[in-house]
Write a protein that holds these residues in place. Structure first.
Motif, mmCIF file in Angstrom:
data_model
loop_
_atom_site.group_PDB
_atom_site.id
_atom_site.type_symbol
_atom_site.label_atom_id
_atom_site.label_comp_id
_atom_site.label_asym_id
_atom_site.label_seq_id
_atom_site.Cartn_x
_atom_site.Cartn_y
_atom_site.Cartn_z
ATOM 1 N N TRP A 116 41.828 25.308 25.572
ATOM 2 C CA TRP A 116 41.732 25.923 26.898
ATOM 3 C C TRP A 116 40.794 25.122 27.803
ATOM 4 N N ILE A 117 39.689 24.608 27.251
ATOM 5 C CA ILE A 117 38.743 23.801 28.026
ATOM 6 C C ILE A 117 39.423 22.524 28.527
ATOM 7 N N VAL A 118 40.237 21.901 27.675
ATOM 8 C CA VAL A 118 40.964 20.700 28.085
ATOM 9 C C VAL A 118 41.980 21.051 29.162
ATOM 10 N N GLY A 119 42.615 22.203 29.037
ATOM 11 C CA GLY A 119 43.576 22.615 30.053
ATOM 12 C C GLY A 119 42.922 22.848 31.399
ATOM 13 N N GLU A 120 41.734 23.432 31.423
ATOM 14 C CA GLU A 120 41.045 23.716 32.682
ATOM 15 C C GLU A 120 40.430 22.456 33.277
ATOM 16 N N ALA A 121 39.628 21.748 32.467
ATOM 17 C CA ALA A 121 38.866 20.610 32.988
ATOM 18 C C ALA A 121 39.624 19.299 32.893
ATOM 19 N N GLY A 122 40.691 19.249 32.142
ATOM 20 C CA GLY A 122 41.386 17.997 31.935
ATOM 21 C C GLY A 122 40.711 17.165 30.858
ATOM 22 N N ILE A 123 41.406 16.120 30.427
ATOM 23 C CA ILE A 123 40.861 15.287 29.367
ATOM 24 C C ILE A 123 39.583 14.593 29.836
ATOM 25 N N VAL A 141 50.204 18.433 24.393
ATOM 26 C CA VAL A 141 50.604 19.770 24.839
ATOM 27 C C VAL A 141 50.429 19.855 26.352
ATOM 28 N N VAL A 142 51.449 20.417 27.022
ATOM 29 C CA VAL A 142 51.367 20.612 28.472
ATOM 30 C C VAL A 142 50.536 21.845 28.771
ATOM 31 N N ARG A 143 50.135 21.994 30.060
ATOM 32 C CA ARG A 143 49.241 23.090 30.430
ATOM 33 C C ARG A 143 49.954 24.446 30.411
ATOM 34 N N ASP A 144 51.221 24.505 30.842
ATOM 35 C CA ASP A 144 51.944 25.774 30.925
ATOM 36 C C ASP A 144 53.313 25.613 30.274
ATOM 37 N N ALA A 145 53.711 26.635 29.500
ATOM 38 C CA ALA A 145 55.028 26.635 28.855
ATOM 39 C C ALA A 145 55.486 28.075 28.709
ATOM 40 N N THR A 146 56.800 28.258 28.793
ATOM 41 C CA THR A 146 57.352 29.617 28.746
ATOM 42 C C THR A 146 57.589 30.122 27.337
ATOM 43 N N GLY A 147 57.842 29.202 26.415
ATOM 44 C CA GLY A 147 58.184 29.614 25.057
ATOM 45 C C GLY A 147 59.645 29.956 24.877
ATOM 46 N N ASN A 148 60.437 29.772 25.934
ATOM 47 C CA ASN A 148 61.871 30.061 25.888
ATOM 48 C C ASN A 148 62.619 28.769 25.583
ATOM 49 N N VAL A 149 63.322 28.754 24.469
ATOM 50 C CA VAL A 149 64.047 27.541 24.063
ATOM 51 C C VAL A 149 65.199 27.227 25.016
ATOM 52 N N ASN A 150 65.596 28.179 25.849
ATOM 53 C CA ASN A 150 66.717 27.954 26.772
ATOM 54 C C ASN A 150 66.269 27.325 28.100
ATOM 55 N N ALA A 180 56.776 17.875 31.647
ATOM 56 C CA ALA A 180 57.773 18.610 30.865
ATOM 57 C C ALA A 180 59.175 18.336 31.380
ATOM 58 N N CYS A 181 59.314 18.144 32.707
ATOM 59 C CA CYS A 181 60.635 17.839 33.274
ATOM 60 C C CYS A 181 61.149 16.519 32.732
ATOM 61 N N GLY A 182 60.284 15.561 32.653
ATOM 62 C CA GLY A 182 60.697 14.270 32.129
ATOM 63 C C GLY A 182 61.075 14.330 30.669
ATOM 64 N N LEU A 183 60.611 15.371 29.971
ATOM 65 C CA LEU A 183 60.916 15.523 28.552
ATOM 66 C C LEU A 183 62.030 16.527 28.314
ATOM 67 N N ASN A 231 52.543 34.161 35.195
ATOM 68 C CA ASN A 231 51.772 33.764 34.017
ATOM 69 C C ASN A 231 52.704 33.518 32.844
ATOM 70 N N CYS A 232 52.486 32.390 32.198
ATOM 71 C CA CYS A 232 53.275 32.056 31.012
ATOM 72 C C CYS A 232 52.411 32.244 29.771
ATOM 73 N N PRO A 233 53.010 32.613 28.660
ATOM 74 C CA PRO A 233 52.216 32.915 27.457
ATOM 75 C C PRO A 233 51.789 31.684 26.656
ATOM 76 N N TYR A 234 52.333 30.512 26.973
ATOM 77 C CA TYR A 234 52.063 29.356 26.133
ATOM 78 C C TYR A 234 51.527 28.194 26.981
ATOM 79 N N GLY A 235 51.068 27.171 26.276
ATOM 80 C CA GLY A 235 50.465 26.015 26.937
ATOM 81 C C GLY A 235 48.954 26.015 26.731
ATOM 82 N N LEU A 236 48.322 24.923 27.129
ATOM 83 C CA LEU A 236 46.872 24.782 26.911
ATOM 84 C C LEU A 236 46.073 25.886 27.593
ATOM 85 N N MET A 237 46.489 26.309 28.772
ATOM 86 C CA MET A 237 45.698 27.236 29.563
ATOM 87 C C MET A 237 46.001 28.696 29.252
ATOM 88 N N ASN A 238 46.983 28.950 28.415
ATOM 89 C CA ASN A 238 47.398 30.338 28.181
ATOM 90 C C ASN A 238 47.338 30.765 26.723
#
Length: 881
Positions: free
Chosen positions: A203-210, A438-447, A461-464, A475-482
């Motif tokens: 979470w600290i990396v997600g907020e402050a960055g690397i 790991v990206v900062r925000d993710a939905t967790g939906n495989v679709n 994530a778009c590029g991937l 608000n998304c449940p997954y990712g570094l910040m969530n």
């Protein structure tokens, strides 16, 4: 200047680098000495040095032609140690003596026991033989018995004394001591690697960055590293007993700072047990909730699991330090496996489920996107830093059990600094790896994959191939910040991360459960807080503080039952930071005071860096929580005032004392540059009181016109045989100065031994004072018996007045009708006090005899009374002037 040792004096070859402090060891063996006389070549022993860098400074050799000098010491038939058993520091055994500057001597290297903790009531103390005893013994022409010379050289006894038949066993025999790995390195690593590593670092990396995340880690490590350097310097400055941070601070800054910080540091460790146990219980309750296995509800389940856990930890601690150390090693192994499991998981190809949750293995696009900060509302650099900093604490876990270390001076610096280095590398490595995967925000939906023709927000994530653009609006449940369980998702085997969380919490709780009683016991042993003396007692071969364990258990259990520690947590963090600040300030203060006793073997420190570390710790306290910092300072200030008011009777040679001396010396030197002026004239008196308690009225009259603001020296002249006078004078110095302090009289006490009273006063008039603080007035009592006194006394009395005028010192002669000398009254009071003490001792003996079952009646009473020294000492007649 050089010393040339001719071949007829020393037969051993000269070292390649001559040293004027060369020490030669003389062989004791009678047979070897005879052989040496017949053989002109010296025996070839390996050279030994006191340190590895100093070669050829200690050589074993014979001195032919002087064998008769050692005949009295050759009765044991012992031989010199060979190179296999000879130890350069072994100057206290009975196999060799030292020869310095060509003279035969029995001087031994000073024992550290004679200089250790002379003012502390804790620990065994030893007494050195006085110069008077040595002079008396050397004056006796007695035969040297076998083994007696060794005892004299060691200070264990004088020649002719019988060695004790029954020697007490070594109190440290059988105790469990730890090296630097198990005692310091393991504990510090376990305490620094806390829950923060697994559930908050992502979470600290997600907020402050690397970038800023690494800066946050480095800033926190800067505080702990500077504190570690200061701790290492203090720990290597002298012998370290048990007590950890309290011992280091109290022996450096004195009991006022040490007593105040020691109490809150021990309390902080006790509450920290509850914090770590509640963290463990919350993780277990979350697992139970996932499997629908709740016992009552979340709060009560935390209380139940926490109470059971702390009882188990208490059992491990009470079982002994050896069992506790074994448990720590097991927990460290689990923790290392969990960390390795994370790094292995980062290179295992991600599946669709993990990609939908934001994990794509190492990607340059993700690293670039996560390098900069992306603070959410209400968060900033300092707020994120405040959350992370408690993860970097724990560097004193090894120092807190300093009494259980084999060599604290070596173990504390090595283990603490290496632990800081290893844990820092691990924190930075995890931060960079998780930020690159790991990206900062993710939905967790495989679709949520990108279909050809769909527009995307241009994120990594778009590029991937995944579209998480809706996380910008909701608000998304997954990712570094969530998601706080990112490390479990990334790892190769998720349950191992859970085991790592268990290991981190339990190890930290176990370390705090051990540290709190150890620090508290050391505090109680020093008797700074007399009401806490009950907790000073230890049990078992390791002197375990069982009572302290029980008290820590009660405090921890009370806070566990609260089950909500978010309010108390900032205060505890500030308590630890306050101790860090004082350790840094102790190092700075000792260096600044230039105390002769400040000679740390650990040279990688700087006084100004330590001061910067102390200021940084204070600043971090306010960054974490300003009101908690204020509460910490208020509590510490209150305890400081309390200890200062109580004035504990201890003397630890603190840097505060050293700085007082330096300040007084600087002020005295500065005063010499100030010219005299009539408006600043003060009467600076030398008062011929004898012992200050024998003529208190003369002292009171003097203070009537000095108003306690001028120099006042109470002087006494001892007339008679020099030997007896010097002995009596030295024995009474401390007592008489203490009398002045006890009666709150601002005066110094000085005494001289002289052949006559006038010579002694003349010496005092010339030599008393320092710089501008020199007497300008002599106060003397009127000689009441001048009509009956011998002419020599009258001549001395009048001569003293003339001497004062010759030295340009004013004279005040004071007369009262009843006289000033009350020495006879004091002698009567002393006799009455002795009789009262003897009466109380006899009453106590009679009472014990009455309460004793099966005693021998009146015979037992007389037997016990005979052991008392009820003898009346005849007071020594003295001539008072």
């Amino acid at each position: 200047m050089s010393m040339n040792n001719s071949s007829n004096v020393f037969l051993d070859t000269a070292p390649s680098h001559p040293n004027r402090f060369q020490v030669n060891v003389i062989n004791e063996s009678h047979e070897n000495s005879v052989a040496a006389d017949g053989n002109h070549d010296p025996p070839h022993y390996e050279e030994t040095s006191f340190v590895d860098e100093a070669q050829n400074r200690l050589r074993i050799s014979f001195r032919p032609g002087n064998q008769e000098i050692y005949d009295n010491f050759l009765q044991n038939g012992e031989t010199a140690k060979t190179d296999a058993s000879f130890h350069a520091y072994d100057s206290h055994t009975n196999t060799y003596y030292l020869q310095t500057f060509g003279h035969n001597t029995m001087d031994a290297v000073p024992k550290i026991d004679y200089y250790r903790n002379t003012g502390s009531i804790s620990g065994a103390k030893m007494n050195r033989p006085s110069l008077y005893e040595i002079h008396e013994q050397l004056a006796k022409n007695v035969a040297v018995t076998p083994g007696s010379a060794e005892r004299v050289a060691n200070g264990d006894g004088m020649t002719g004394e019988e060695p004790p038949e029954n020697k007490e066993e070594d109190p440290n025999a059988g105790t469990v001591k730890f090296g630097w790995v198990k005692g310091v390195l393991v504990r510090c690593m376990l305490n620094i690697w806390g829950v923060m590593l697994f559930i908050r670092l992502s979470w600290i990396v997600g907020e402050a960055g690397i970038g800023l995340g690494v800066i946050i880690i480095c800033l926190a490590v800067t505080v702990t590293a500077i504190t570690g350097l200061s701790t290492s310097a203090i720990a290597t400055n002298g012998f370290v007993r048990g007590g950890g941070a309290y011992y280091l601070i109290s022996r450096s800054l004195g009991p006022e700072f040490g007593g105040s910080i020691g109490l809150i540091f021990a309390f902080a460790n006790a509450v920290a047990v509850a914090m770590y146990v509640v963290g463990f219980a919350e993780t277990v309750v979350d697992l139970l909730a996932e499997s629908n296995s709740m016992m009552v509800d979340k709060t009560n389940d935390i209380r139940i699991i926490g109470s059971i856990t702390v009882v188990v930890l208490l059992g491990i601690s009470v079982a002994g330090m050896e069992w506790e150390a074994k448990a720590q090693v097991i927990l460290l192994v689990i923790l290392l496996i969990a960390i390795a499991n994370f790094f292995i998981g980062t290179v295992i190809p991600s599946n669709h489920e993990k990609k939908s949750r934001g994990f794509f293995n190492y990607q340059a696009s993700i690293f670039a996107e996560n390098f900069g900060p992306s603070f959410t509302e209400g968060e900033g650099f300092f707020s994120v830093f405040a959350i992370f900093f408690p993860a970097a604490t724990g560097i004193l876990a090894g120092a807190n059990i300093s009494g259980d270390l084999e060599d604290p001076q070596d173990a504390i610096p090595r283990g603490t600094m290496l632990a800081i280095l290893i844990t820092t590398v691990a924190y930075i490595g995890v931060a960079i790896c998780v930020g690159a995967c790991v990206v900062r925000d993710a939905t967790g939906n495989v679709n949520d994959t990108i279909i050809s023709g769909m527009s995307c927000n241009g994120s990594a994530a778009c590029g991937l191939g995944y579209d998480f653009s809706r996380c910008l609006n909701q608000n998304c449940p997954y990712g570094l910040m969530n998601n706080f369980q990112v490390m479990s998702m990334v790892s190769g085997f998720g349950p191992l991360i859970t085991a790592g969380i268990f290991s981190a919490t339990l190890s930290s709780a176990l370390a705090s459960l051990v540290s709190a009683p150890k620090v508290f016991q050391a505090l109680c042993k020093d008797n700074i807080y007399k009401a806490l003396q009950f907790f000073a007692k230890g049990y078992g071969k390791n002197n375990e503080p069982i009572r302290g364990y029980i008290l820590t258990f009660i405090i921890a259990m009370a806070f566990i039952l609260i089950a909500e520690l978010n309010t108390i947590a900032p205060i505890i963090s500030n308590f630890f930071l306050a101790s860090y600040a004082l350790i840094n300030f102790s190092c700075f203060h000792a260096s600044y005071a230039k105390s002769p006793g400040w000679r740390p073997a650990y040279g990688i420190y700087n006084m100004w860096v330590s001061l910067f570390g102390a200021i940084l710790c204070c600043a971090v306290m306010f960054v974490i929580n300003w009101w908690a910092a204020v509460i910490t300072y208020v509590i510490e200030f209150f305890l400081y005032i309390y200890v200062t008011y109580k004035k504990p009777d201890v003397n630890w040679g603190s840097s505060t004392q050293a700085l007082s001396y330096v300040s007084a010396l600087d002020n005295a030197l500065e005063l010499t540059t100030v010219e005299d002026h009539v408006k600043n004239f003060r009467p600076q008196c030398i008062v011929l009181t004898g012992g200050p308690m024998t003529r208190p009225a003369l002292l009171d009259i003097t203070h009537a016109f000095t108003k306690n603001s001028g120099l006042c020296i109470c002087c006494e002249v001892y007339v008679g045989a020099r030997k007896e006078c010097v002995k009596e004078m030295n024995s009474g110095m401390v007592k008489k100065q203490a009398w002045l302090l006890k009666n709150k009289i601002k005066a110094f006490y000085a005494a001289v031994a002289a052949d006559c009273f006038r010579d002694g006063v003349r010496s005092l008039l010339q030599a008393s004072g320092l710089g501008r603080m020199k007497p300008n007035t002599m106060v003397i009592g009127f000689k009441k018996n001048w009509r009956k006194a011998p002419p020599a006394e009258i001549e001395n009395y009048v001569g003293i007045i003339h001497d004062a005028f010759d030295f340009e010192i004013g004279v005040v002669i004071v007369r009262i009708s009843q006289g000033f000398d009350i020495s006879q009254v004091l002698q009567v009071q002393d006799e009455l006090e002795k009789l009262e003490q003897e009466r109380l001792a006899l009453e106590a003996t009679i009472k014990d005899n009455e309460n004793e079952e099966g005693s021998g009646g009146i015979r037992g009473l007389f037997k016990k009374a005979g052991k008392l020294n009820i003898t009346k000492q005849v007071p020594k007649k003295r001539q008072w002037h």
